[in-house]
Design a protein around this motif. Structure first.
Motif, PDB file in Angstrom:
ATOM      1  N   UNK A   1      51.214  24.632  37.003  1.00  0.00           N
ATOM      2  CA  UNK A   1      49.872  24.724  37.600  1.00  0.00           C
ATOM      3  C   UNK A   1      48.848  24.396  36.528  1.00  0.00           C
ATOM      4  N   UNK A   2      48.196  23.255  36.655  1.00  0.00           N
ATOM      5  CA  UNK A   2      47.210  22.864  35.652  1.00  0.00           C
ATOM      6  C   UNK A   2      45.854  23.492  35.955  1.00  0.00           C
ATOM      7  N   UNK A   3      45.500  23.545  37.242  1.00  0.00           N
ATOM      8  CA  UNK A   3      44.261  24.242  37.610  1.00  0.00           C
ATOM      9  C   UNK A   3      44.538  25.747  37.608  1.00  0.00           C
ATOM     10  N   UNK A   4      43.476  26.552  37.621  1.00  0.00           N
ATOM     11  CA  UNK A   4      43.643  27.999  37.786  1.00  0.00           C
ATOM     12  C   UNK A   4      44.288  28.237  39.144  1.00  0.00           C
ATOM     13  N   UNK A   5      45.367  29.008  39.184  1.00  0.00           N
ATOM     14  CA  UNK A   5      46.047  29.181  40.469  1.00  0.00           C
ATOM     15  C   UNK A   5      45.161  29.855  41.516  1.00  0.00           C
ATOM     16  N   UNK A   6      45.295  29.414  42.760  1.00  0.00           N
ATOM     17  CA  UNK A   6      44.584  30.008  43.893  1.00  0.00           C
ATOM     18  C   UNK A   6      45.427  31.164  44.394  1.00  0.00           C
ATOM     19  N   UNK A   7      44.825  32.342  44.461  1.00  0.00           N
ATOM     20  CA  UNK A   7      45.572  33.563  44.741  1.00  0.00           C
ATOM     21  C   UNK A   7      45.120  34.193  46.055  1.00  0.00           C
ATOM     22  N   UNK A   8      46.088  34.515  46.914  1.00  0.00           N
ATOM     23  CA  UNK A   8      45.822  35.366  48.081  1.00  0.00           C
ATOM     24  C   UNK A   8      46.338  36.768  47.778  1.00  0.00           C
ATOM     25  N   UNK A   9      45.501  37.768  48.004  1.00  0.00           N
ATOM     26  CA  UNK A   9      45.922  39.165  47.858  1.00  0.00           C
ATOM     27  C   UNK A   9      46.406  39.664  49.214  1.00  0.00           C
ATOM     28  N   UNK A  10      47.676  40.042  49.282  1.00  0.00           N
ATOM     29  CA  UNK A  10      48.299  40.467  50.552  1.00  0.00           C
ATOM     30  C   UNK A  10      48.568  41.956  50.444  1.00  0.00           C
ATOM     31  N   UNK A  11      47.686  42.766  51.030  1.00  0.00           N
ATOM     32  CA  UNK A  11      47.792  44.227  50.932  1.00  0.00           C
ATOM     33  C   UNK A  11      46.662  44.759  50.070  1.00  0.00           C
ATOM     34  N   UNK A  12      45.838  45.626  50.645  1.00  0.00           N
ATOM     35  CA  UNK A  12      44.640  46.112  49.941  1.00  0.00           C
ATOM     36  C   UNK A  12      44.631  47.631  49.843  1.00  0.00           C
ATOM     37  N   UNK A  13      45.796  48.195  49.525  1.00  0.00           N
ATOM     38  CA  UNK A  13      45.850  49.606  49.140  1.00  0.00           C
ATOM     39  C   UNK A  13      45.304  49.738  47.715  1.00  0.00           C
ATOM     40  N   UNK A  14      45.516  50.914  47.087  1.00  0.00           N
ATOM     41  CA  UNK A  14      44.940  51.120  45.742  1.00  0.00           C
ATOM     42  C   UNK A  14      45.357  50.052  44.728  1.00  0.00           C
ATOM     43  N   UNK A  15      46.623  49.651  44.718  1.00  0.00           N
ATOM     44  CA  UNK A  15      47.075  48.646  43.743  1.00  0.00           C
ATOM     45  C   UNK A  15      46.474  47.274  44.071  1.00  0.00           C
ATOM     46  N   UNK A  16      46.492  46.918  45.353  1.00  0.00           N
ATOM     47  CA  UNK A  16      45.941  45.630  45.764  1.00  0.00           C
ATOM     48  C   UNK A  16      44.463  45.512  45.424  1.00  0.00           C
ATOM     49  N   UNK A  17      43.715  46.578  45.672  1.00  0.00           N
ATOM     50  CA  UNK A  17      42.285  46.562  45.368  1.00  0.00           C
ATOM     51  C   UNK A  17      42.062  46.394  43.865  1.00  0.00           C
ATOM     52  N   UNK A  18      42.878  47.060  43.060  1.00  0.00           N
ATOM     53  CA  UNK A  18      42.725  46.915  41.602  1.00  0.00           C
ATOM     54  C   UNK A  18      43.128  45.513  41.135  1.00  0.00           C
ATOM     55  N   UNK A  19      44.115  44.909  41.798  1.00  0.00           N
ATOM     56  CA  UNK A  19      44.455  43.507  41.483  1.00  0.00           C
ATOM     57  C   UNK A  19      43.243  42.616  41.735  1.00  0.00           C
ATOM     58  N   UNK A  20      42.612  42.816  42.884  1.00  0.00           N
ATOM     59  CA  UNK A  20      41.431  42.016  43.233  1.00  0.00           C
ATOM     60  C   UNK A  20      40.320  42.247  42.218  1.00  0.00           C
TER      61      UNK A  20
END
Lengths: 336, 336
Positions: A1-20
C-alpha cells in the motif's frame, strides 16, 4: 500500500471507539473512511459524536456493512465486534470479499484452527482468493502471553518449557473488564456464571495453541482452569465495590502437554487489588530466558495499539488467514 | 521449503563451529551439506574434527566456496566469516547466485543501507533476481538491542523515546569477546587501538539505525561514544587477568536524533566484572513499556540460536535484502 490505507472501523464498542480516536488523532496508520455498528443509538451519528467531539468528522455510523464496504473501497477493516468467531465469520467474509485486509480483536480468531477448523479453512481460502490477509490480535490474546512468549524463545537453541504470566490489577481497568472477571459477584454467582459458559478471559487457549504451533509442538492435551480469587478485604474501585469474601476476579490457567510433558503454561491473574501487576515470560531452554515487563502492559491502550500497528504488517504478509507468527515484527510508528 | 533445508556453513570460527554442532545435534532447522573456511589448518578436515568428534560427519572443509555451492545446491548458507560487509559482499553474492538464502552474522549486514548503500542496492537486486532472502542477524546486533526493542513498541500508540540497555559481564564470555572489549589493556593501549579503528562492539550504529527505520524515523544525527571502563581492583578470569586501573572493558553508546531530539538510545556495557548483567528496553510512549531480561541473554549460545532460528523465517519472507523487521516472528523450534 503506497497511499495511506483507507480504513473502515467495524464495531464501535469501547475498543472500536478508541481505534477511531487514535486513527483520527494520528492520521496513521490509515485514514478512516467508514464506520459500522448495529447499535440503533449509534447509527446515523457522525463518529465524532462517539468521541465526544463537537466538530463532525464526516464519517457517519451505519448498520449497512455491505454498503460501506462497496462505497468506500477500504484497504483495511478494523474489526472489533465480537469475541466469538462463529458470530464474526460472516462479517469477516464480507470484508474479505470486498478486497480488504482484516485486523480483528476477535479473540477466537487469534488461532482459530482447533476450535473452528471449518471456518478457518473457509476464511483462509477466501482470503487467498482475494489476495488479502486476515489476522486476529490484541494485547491479550495477541501479544503478552503469545507473541512475546514466542519472541523470547528466538534466542534459544532448544526449549523445554515456556511459561507466560500476566497479573492485572482489574481495579485500574474499565468496567467491561471488571465484569469479565466477575468482580463483586458472590462465589455462588461466579460458579453459576462460569457453568453457563462464555465467562472469564476469552482466548487463553488460543494463545496457548499459538505458542505451541509457533514452537512446532503438536499438543495432545490442554488443561484449562478457571478459579475465582476472593477479596481478602473490601475493595473499592471507581467502577465497583467488592465486599470482603466476594469475588475480586479470576485466576485462569492453560497448560499444553506433549506425551505427558507440560511444554507451555499460561498463567493469568486479573482481579481488583492484585499486587505487583506485571507480564513475564520464563523459557527453560538453552540459553534460558527470564523476561519481565515491570508494571505490565496496560491493556486498554495497548489493545488499540496492537490492532493499529498490525495494519501495515498484515499488508506486507502473504495473503491468507494469518497469525501473529506469520507477520513481520510488530512495532509502533513513532511519528515525527 | 518442504524438505529440511540443505545448509552450507560458510566460516568455521567459534560461532560457525557452534552452528555446525547445533545443526548436527538437532537435525534442525536443516541438514549440513557443506563447510567452507580459508584456514589451511581446517581445509581438508572432516567437520567432526573441529567439534572434537572422533567419528566423521561426512562433510569436508574446503576453501573452494564456488565448488561447494555448485556441488551441494544448498537452500541456505549460514555465513559467519566477517563483521565487515565490504569483505563479505563477494562471498554473499556467490551464495545468492547459487540460489541460496543467506543468514549471516556479519554485523554490518544487520542494517547496511547507510554505511554501504551501493553494496546494499547490489545485494538487494541480486537477491530479488534469484528469489532468495539475505539477512544479517545475531544476538547483538540482531536481537537484544534492536528486534526486541522494536517488538517492545508493538503495544504503543505513540513512541517518544526508546532506550535499550545491555550489560554483559565479559568475564563469563569467551576470549574473542574479552579481546573485543580490550580487557587487560592499559588505558593508553586502549586509546591507541580505538584510534586505529575496528575496535569495540561492531554493529551498535546498525542496531540504532534498524530501530529508527523500524519506527519510521529518519535520523538526522547519530552520536556514538566508546569509552574504556577501568577495573577498580584486579580481576582474574579463566581467560585473562586485568590489573587494577587497567581496562576491564567498554561502555559503548549510540544515540539517534530527529530535529535535535534524541529518539533512540543504545547503551552497551561489556566489561569483566560488570555487576547485574541484564538486557532492558524502556519505551517512553503510550502506554510506556519497561522490559527487562534478568541476567541478560547469554550471547555465545544465543547468537547461534538466532542464526539458526532465522533460517525458516528468511525462507518465508519476500525475496531481497532483509532486516529483522522484515521477517516473521523469530522463535525457536522446541523439538519433541
Amino acid at each position: 500500500m503506497d497511499r495511506a490505507p483507507r480504513v473502515v472501523q467495524y464495531g464501535l464498542g469501547p475498543i472500536g471507539v478508541e481505534c477511531v480516536r487514535t486513527l483520527l488523532e494520528r492520521g496513521e496508520p490509515g485514514t478512516l473512511v467508514g464506520a459500522v455498528d448495529i447499535d440503533p443509538q449509534k447509527v446515523g451519528l457522525d463518529v465524532g459524536r462517539l468521541l465526544g467531539r463537537t466538530d463532525p468528522v464526516g464519517v457517519t455510523v451505519t448498520d449497512d456493512a455491505g454498503a460501506v464496504l462497496r462505497e468506500t473501497d477500504p484497504d483495511v477493516v478494523l474489526h472489533t465486534s465480537s469475541s466469538f468467531l462463529d458470530r464474526a465469520a460472516g462479517q469477516l467474509e464480507a470484508c474479505i470479499r470486498a478486497g480488504a485486509h482484516v485486523v480483528s480483536s476477535c479473540e477466537e480468531l487469534l488461532y482459530p484452527y482447533d476450535r473452528h477448523p471449518e471456518i478457518s479453512r473457509r476464511l483462509d481460502a477466501l482470503a487467498r482468493e482475494h489476495g488479502v490477509g486476515v489476522l486476529g490480535t490484541g494485547v491479550n490474546p495477541g501479544y503478552v502471553m503469545d507473541s512475546l512468549a514466542l519472541m523470547a524463545t528466538g534466542v534459544c537453541r532448544s526449549v523445554r518449557h515456556v511459561r507466560a504470566v500476566r497479573v492485572v490489577d482489574a481495579a485500574l481497568r474499565r468496567l467491561p473488564l471488571l465484569r469479565k472477571v466477575g468482580a463483586g459477584l458472590t462465589p455462588e454467582q461466579f460458579q453459576a456464571k462460569k457453568a453457563a459458559g462464555g465467562f472469564g478471559h476469552i482466548g487463553l487457549v488460543e494463545s496457548l495453541r499459538l505458542v505451541a504451533a509457533g514452537l512446532g509442538l503438536t499438543l495432545d492435551r490442554v488443561d484449562e482452569q478457571l478459579h475465582p480469587v476472593p477479596a481478602a478485604s473490601e475493595i473499592v474501585t471507581p467502577e465497583v465495590t467488592v465486599a470482603a469474601g466476594a469475588v475480586a476476579g479470576i485466576h485462569h490457567t492453560a497448560a499444553g502437554f506433549v506425551d505427558g510433558d507440560e511444554r507451555v503454561k499460561l498463567d493469568l491473574e486479573m482481579y481488583a487489588g492484585a499486587p505487583d501487576p506485571h507480564d513475564a515470560v520464563v523459557v527453560l531452554g538453552d540459553p534460558p530466558v527470564d523476561l519481565l515487563i515491570r508494571g505490565g502492559v496496560f491493556g486498554d491502550t495497548a489493545t488499540v495499539a496492537v490492532l493499529l500497528n498490525a495494519i501495515p504488517r498484515v499488508a506486507e504478509a502473504a495473503p491468507g488467514l494469518l497469525t501473529m507468527a506469520d507477520i513481520p515484527l510488530l512495532r509502533a510508528r513513532a511519528g515525527s
